[in-house]
Design a protein around this motif. Structure first.
Motif, PDB file in Angstrom:
ATOM      1  N   UNK A  74       0.866  -1.172   0.000  1.00  0.00           N
ATOM      2  CA  UNK A  74       0.000   0.000   0.000  1.00  0.00           C
ATOM      3  C   UNK A  74       0.909   1.230   0.000  1.00  0.00           C
ATOM      4  N   UNK A  75       0.756   2.096  -0.979  1.00  0.00           N
ATOM      5  CA  UNK A  75       1.607   3.271  -1.072  1.00  0.00           C
ATOM      6  C   UNK A  75       1.346   4.194   0.120  1.00  0.00           C
ATOM      7  N   UNK A  76       2.414   4.724   0.737  1.00  0.00           N
ATOM      8  CA  UNK A  76       2.212   5.554   1.940  1.00  0.00           C
ATOM      9  C   UNK A  76       1.375   6.812   1.699  1.00  0.00           C
ATOM     10  N   UNK A  77       1.254   7.232   0.459  1.00  0.00           N
ATOM     11  CA  UNK A  77       0.495   8.453   0.176  1.00  0.00           C
ATOM     12  C   UNK A  77      -0.981   8.160  -0.121  1.00  0.00           C
ATOM     13  N   UNK A  78      -1.385   6.913  -0.013  1.00  0.00           N
ATOM     14  CA  UNK A  78      -2.735   6.524  -0.420  1.00  0.00           C
ATOM     15  C   UNK A  78      -3.828   7.388   0.216  1.00  0.00           C
ATOM     16  N   UNK A  79      -3.738   7.586   1.514  1.00  0.00           N
ATOM     17  CA  UNK A  79      -4.803   8.329   2.189  1.00  0.00           C
ATOM     18  C   UNK A  79      -4.684   9.843   1.991  1.00  0.00           C
ATOM     19  N   UNK A  80      -3.550  10.262   1.463  1.00  0.00           N
ATOM     20  CA  UNK A  80      -3.316  11.710   1.368  1.00  0.00           C
ATOM     21  C   UNK A  80      -3.411  12.227  -0.049  1.00  0.00           C
ATOM     22  N   UNK A  82      -5.695  12.887  -2.221  1.00  0.00           N
ATOM     23  CA  UNK A  82      -6.617  13.989  -2.537  1.00  0.00           C
ATOM     24  C   UNK A  82      -6.090  15.310  -1.984  1.00  0.00           C
ATOM     25  N   UNK A  83      -5.674  15.253  -0.742  1.00  0.00           N
ATOM     26  CA  UNK A  83      -5.153  16.445  -0.073  1.00  0.00           C
ATOM     27  C   UNK A  83      -3.940  17.000  -0.822  1.00  0.00           C
ATOM     28  N   UNK A  84      -3.077  16.112  -1.274  1.00  0.00           N
ATOM     29  CA  UNK A  84      -1.857  16.551  -1.950  1.00  0.00           C
ATOM     30  C   UNK A  84      -2.175  17.125  -3.327  1.00  0.00           C
ATOM     31  N   UNK A  88      -0.869  20.938  -4.246  1.00  0.00           N
ATOM     32  CA  UNK A  88       0.595  20.844  -4.241  1.00  0.00           C
ATOM     33  C   UNK A  88       1.193  20.394  -5.574  1.00  0.00           C
ATOM     34  N   UNK A  89       0.409  20.408  -6.645  1.00  0.00           N
ATOM     35  CA  UNK A  89       0.946  19.975  -7.952  1.00  0.00           C
ATOM     36  C   UNK A  89       2.121  20.878  -8.330  1.00  0.00           C
ATOM     37  N   UNK A  90       3.131  20.284  -8.938  1.00  0.00           N
ATOM     38  CA  UNK A  90       4.367  21.051  -9.139  1.00  0.00           C
ATOM     39  C   UNK A  90       4.622  21.506 -10.570  1.00  0.00           C
ATOM     40  N   UNK A  91       4.209  20.699 -11.518  1.00  0.00           N
ATOM     41  CA  UNK A  91       4.567  21.036 -12.896  1.00  0.00           C
ATOM     42  C   UNK A  91       3.407  20.737 -13.844  1.00  0.00           C
ATOM     43  N   UNK A  92       3.097  21.728 -14.651  1.00  0.00           N
ATOM     44  CA  UNK A  92       2.088  21.534 -15.697  1.00  0.00           C
ATOM     45  C   UNK A  92       2.827  21.381 -17.020  1.00  0.00           C
ATOM     46  N   UNK A  93       2.529  20.306 -17.727  1.00  0.00           N
ATOM     47  CA  UNK A  93       3.162  20.110 -19.041  1.00  0.00           C
ATOM     48  C   UNK A  93       2.068  20.179 -20.089  1.00  0.00           C
ATOM     49  N   UNK A  94       2.127  21.202 -20.895  1.00  0.00           N
ATOM     50  CA  UNK A  94       1.089  21.382 -21.923  1.00  0.00           C
ATOM     51  C   UNK A  94       1.583  20.831 -23.253  1.00  0.00           C
ATOM     52  N   UNK A  95       0.826  19.890 -23.783  1.00  0.00           N
ATOM     53  CA  UNK A  95       1.146  19.391 -25.126  1.00  0.00           C
ATOM     54  C   UNK A  95       0.514  20.390 -26.102  1.00  0.00           C
ATOM     55  N   UNK A  96       1.286  21.390 -26.458  1.00  0.00           N
ATOM     56  CA  UNK A  96       0.707  22.463 -27.262  1.00  0.00           C
ATOM     57  C   UNK A  96       0.427  22.031 -28.695  1.00  0.00           C
ATOM     58  N   UNK A  97       1.141  21.015 -29.131  1.00  0.00           N
ATOM     59  CA  UNK A  97       0.861  20.477 -30.470  1.00  0.00           C
ATOM     60  C   UNK A  97       1.301  19.017 -30.551  1.00  0.00           C
ATOM     61  N   UNK A  98       0.674  18.286 -31.428  1.00  0.00           N
ATOM     62  CA  UNK A  98       1.119  16.908 -31.679  1.00  0.00           C
ATOM     63  C   UNK A  98       1.917  16.835 -32.974  1.00  0.00           C
ATOM     64  N   UNK A  99       2.140  18.000 -33.535  1.00  0.00           N
ATOM     65  CA  UNK A  99       2.823  18.051 -34.821  1.00  0.00           C
ATOM     66  C   UNK A  99       4.326  18.206 -34.612  1.00  0.00           C
ATOM     67  N   UNK A 100       5.098  17.608 -35.510  1.00  0.00           N
ATOM     68  CA  UNK A 100       6.551  17.742 -35.415  1.00  0.00           C
ATOM     69  C   UNK A 100       7.125  17.806 -36.825  1.00  0.00           C
TER      70      UNK A 100
END
Lengths: 477, 359
Positions: A74-80, A82-84, A88-100
């Motif tokens: 059982x992962x120690x963060x299981x009960x937390x 939602x709270x976390x 507390x999210x740290x990084x947003x990664x936006x896929x601005x395009x799928x084109x390359x």
């Protein structure tokens, strides 16, 4: 006092010495050959000398050789969770395009996978509505952090430069008072003077993909017309470097992918380039991943031998056994990591709790929240975007907490195996290794166990080598 | 005089609460924060939390610009707000550090609009001519934090307020410039970064504290320690506890309160911290203030730096109950409980009243 029950350990031996890795203490212990044989059930306790018996007694007194296993996975963060995830999210990664504009041979998006394992490149780009909703969602879910990361990912993100500018302007206003770090991963071929000035002005962290000198880079990293991309990438790298202030130049990094058809000597000749040498550009190095490729990548023996040889060179260089070795600078970081591991195994842990989980799975969405062009959430940019089980929500409905919890505890599918696995604390199998074409599968996860064993065995053997180089090989002055 | 403060965050809330609880000429009626920050601020404070600086400014005579941990990332915005306040003829108290050029233009602007601009942002070491080591005559109550990142400002403000309410002449020396608004002194932290010899730093800090004592003849000096005071592991100390150690050499602490995260240790093991502090710093721990933060072990061991994350208030209560049940040697205080601070201050008074007065 003899060891009555089978201890939770794994035995190792080098050319000179004998060891066991104690899972409960998470540390490596030196033993002699007799004790090794006893723990390996080759000889009986009675056959040991008095000194050996006393040594075993001391180990038992200090908590080593315990046969305790996790009673529950059982992962120690299981009960937390939602709270976390709530703030507390740290990084947003936006896929601005799928084109390359490139078609790299090992790129999972460029490969023809028929959308079974991973998406293919497409012309789809993120629209402003989804980008704004993503940023707003992230703002709410990172509200307790003083520092936030906004990353732009593709395809090639510079294709969606106008959207990036709009996002940055919005973020600057929204995150006023927070340290807002912008970054992007780019193939480096599409820069214009305007883009360079803009990235410099906004202190962007920019990660270039560089696989080696032109002769290597151009083998895999090709433009649509099959011409190489090194020349334009390298010119742009130089331009960007010149445009950045001296203080900001450390924000420019490179990522090197080692693929089977590369010769490592050729790859590393890049570090003889005057520009690379002079700037000391920071490189991360990864081996090409075939997780989402329909055909497995086969690394020839020559590649493996050279890979190990460079490891060996870096070790003897670090130990100052030979002066004047010229190695790519990233080996310094690898050695630092090795030393860090060495210290960790030396100190170990006081005890192992009753419940826990293997080391691989992250808290989905916490360190990285990857949003696709359509607004779907994934725990990072490296998982399959066509897999339902990897999707952890979307911009309209938010996090799917049932799924985040399920992914966090993905090792429950292999609980019995994990409980008895000596690699449990250092397991490298994240959630994506359980992804069997959209369904979480314990069987699929276990098919990757050999690579996890191999990682920890390599790591421990390197630590042992480091230890012996300092102690056993005392011929050094 | 009614004031607004900007930029407001949870970090400065304790100072606002303290100012408003004291019968002072300043009354903070509105705290202005950014939109994003408003989402994290509890609304149980003595002033209204708003986001419209412009509108709030119209209702007061004075604007206070606080020093804020991330001020560097909103510097232009701060200058804009300062300019607006001065142009409207409001009195401005500025605790944020400004560039010399901006400071000069703002001073001129204040003159042009015939208003007051008081700048507290300058960090300079006080001049101390005599550097002899002296022991403090008054009681010194120390407040520290186990690891860097735990906020001990709220404890400092609450204890300061409670001692004042008990009628003591208390002088505060805080690590935060923002405490100056409560009439406190700021610990001259730049001494730690100076090239001076370590013993020189101790003598300087000792002289600084004794000089304050001489000027005010306080009953109590409330002293906030900088940085973390313990290390999670030997390679995981922001400053290896050097600053707190240096300060501990300069002062004789009579009562000590340590801020700790929840579940940092089994309650029965907390005694070990007190023993450690006795040998390391020269004083015992008398009370633990439990903050609503918890060590994020996953990130901590990856980044090799103690990383904390906030926890719900119920975690404090649960840990506090456990500590009280299993360890009767110390006072355990919930950082958010007014009653607990009453208890802590009473315990401090009782403990120190029992000391023998030699002269």
């Amino acid at each position: 006092m003899q060891v009555h029950e089978k201890p939770f350990i794994h035995l190792y031996r080098s050319a000179r010495e004998y060891y066991f890795y104690d899972v409960n203490k998470d540390s490596i212990v030196t033993i002699n050959q007799n004790i090794y044989n006893y723990l390996d059930e080759k000889i009986n306790f009675d056959e040991l000398s008095i000194d050996d018996k006393q040594y075993i007694e001391k180990l038992l007194e200090d908590g080593y050789l315990s046969n305790k296993h996790f009673t529950e996975i059982r992962h120690p963060m299981t009960d937390k969770i939602r709270n976390i995830l709530d703030g507390h999210c740290k990084q947003l990664i936006l896929q601005v395009t799928q084109s390359c504009n490139l078609i790299c041979s090992y790129c999972p998006y460029a490969a023809k996978t028929n959308n079974v394992l991973q998406r293919d490149h497409s012309n789809r780009s993120m629209n402003w509505e989804i980008a704004k909703k993503s940023i707003d969602f992230f703002a709410e879910h990172s509200k307790f952090n003083q520092e936030v990361n906004i990353s732009f990912y593709g395809g090639e993100p510079l294709i969606a430069f106008e959207l990036i500018k709009k996002c940055v302007a919005y973020c600057k206003k929204l995150f006023l008072g927070k340290h807002c770090i912008f970054n992007m991963t780019t193939n480096g071929t599409l820069f214009t003077d305007e883009m360079i000035a803009y990235l410099s002005e906004n202190h962007f962290e920019v990660m270039f993909s560089i696989d080696g000198p032109a002769s290597v880079h151009d083998i895999n990293r090709k433009k649509i017309d099959h011409s190489g991309s090194f020349s334009s990438m390298f010119n742009n790298l130089k331009k960007l470097y010149s445009a950045y202030s001296e203080q900001d130049r450390q924000l420019i990094h490179a990522n090197m992918v080692l693929s089977p058809d590369n010769d490592l000597d050729d790859v590393y000749s890049l570090f003889d380039d005057p520009f690379i040498k002079e700037t000391g550009l920071h490189f991360d190095v990864v081996v090409a991943d075939d997780q989402f490729l329909t055909e497995r990548l086969e690394f020839p023996d020559e590649f493996r031998s050279k890979f190990k040889y460079y490891d060996f060179l870096s070790l003897i260089s670090e130990l100052k056994l030979i002066d004047g070795l010229q190695l790519p600078p990233f080996y310094k970081n690898l050695m630092l990591r090795l030393k860090h591991n060495y210290i960790q195994y030396k100190h170990g842990r006081v005890y192992m709790p009753d419940t826990g989980a293997p080391g691989g799975p992250c808290v989905p969405g916490l360190n990285r929240l990857f949003v696709t062009v359509t607004g779907d959430f994934f725990s990072c940019e490296r998982v399959s975007e066509v897999s339902d089980c990897m999707c952890i929500g979307n911009v309209n409905d938010g996090f799917d907490y049932e799924k985040t919890g399920r992914l966090l505890n993905v090792a429950q599918d292999t609980a019995e195996k994990c409980k008895n696995c000596y690699a449990i604390h250092h397991c490298t199998l994240c959630q994506s290794y359980s992804d069997d074409q959209g369904v979480l599968s314990g069987k699929k996860r276990m098919s990757h166990c050999p690579s996890s064993y191999s990682n920890i065995d390599n790591e421990i053997m390197k630590c042992i080598l480091l230890k012996e180089a300092k102690t056993v090989y005392s011929w050094r002055s | 005089m009614d004031c607004i403060v900007y930029p407001c965050s949870n970090d400065i809330m304790p100072f606002i609460e303290c100012v408003n609880s004291m019968e002072d000429e300043l009354r903070i009626t509105k705290a202005v924060c950014t939109e994003i920050c408003k989402r994290t601020i509890h609304d149980t404070y003595s002033c209204e939390i708003v986001t419209d600086f412009d509108a709030a400014l119209n209702e007061v005579e004075c604007a206070i610009i606080y020093d804020y941990v991330n001020i560097i990332y909103m510097y232009d915005d701060i200058i804009e707000k300062l300019t607006l306040a001065l142009e409207r003829g409001k009195c401005v108290l500025c605790y944020a550090a400004l560039n010399p050029d901006d400071l000069e233009s703002l001073k001129n602007l204040a003159e042009d609009h015939d208003t007051e601009f008081v700048y507290f942002g300058e960090i300079k070491l006080p001049e101390i001519t005599e550097r002899t080591y002296e022991k403090q005559e008054c009681v010194v109550v120390g407040i520290g934090k186990l690891f860097d990142g735990i906020n001990s400002d709220v404890i400092f403000c609450q204890i300061f307020k409670k001692f004042k309410a008990e009628g003591y002449n208390v002088i505060g020396i805080s690590t935060s410039k923002n405490a100056e608004i409560m009439g406190c002194y700021t610990l001259p932290s730049s001494i730690f970064a100076s090239v001076a010899d370590e013993s020189e730093k101790v003598l300087f800090l000792n002289s600084y504290i004794c000089d304050i004592e001489l000027r005010h003849c306080p009953d109590i000096i409330l002293l906030q320690f900088p940085g973390g005071m313990s290390m999670l592991s030997e390679d995981m100390g922001e400053d290896f506890n050097i600053r707190s150690y240096t300060l501990s050499r300069a002062v004789s602490v009579d009562y000590f309160v340590l801020a700790i995260p929840v579940y940092v240790s089994a309650p029965e093991n907390l005694t070990e911290y007190s023993i450690e502090y006795r040998y390391k710093y020269g004083f015992n721990i008398d009370a633990f203030a439990i903050s609503n933060s918890e060590i994020d072990l996953n990130v901590t061991f990856v980044s090799n730096k103690v990383e904390l994350q906030s926890t719900p208030d119920k975690d404090i209560e649960s840990y506090q109950d456990e500590c009280i049940e299993k360890c009767d040697k110390f006072i355990f205080c919930n950082v958010h409980s007014d009653d607990d601070y009453d208890m802590l201050v009473q315990n401090c008074i009782e403990t120190l009243s029992g000391n023998i007065e030699v002269i």
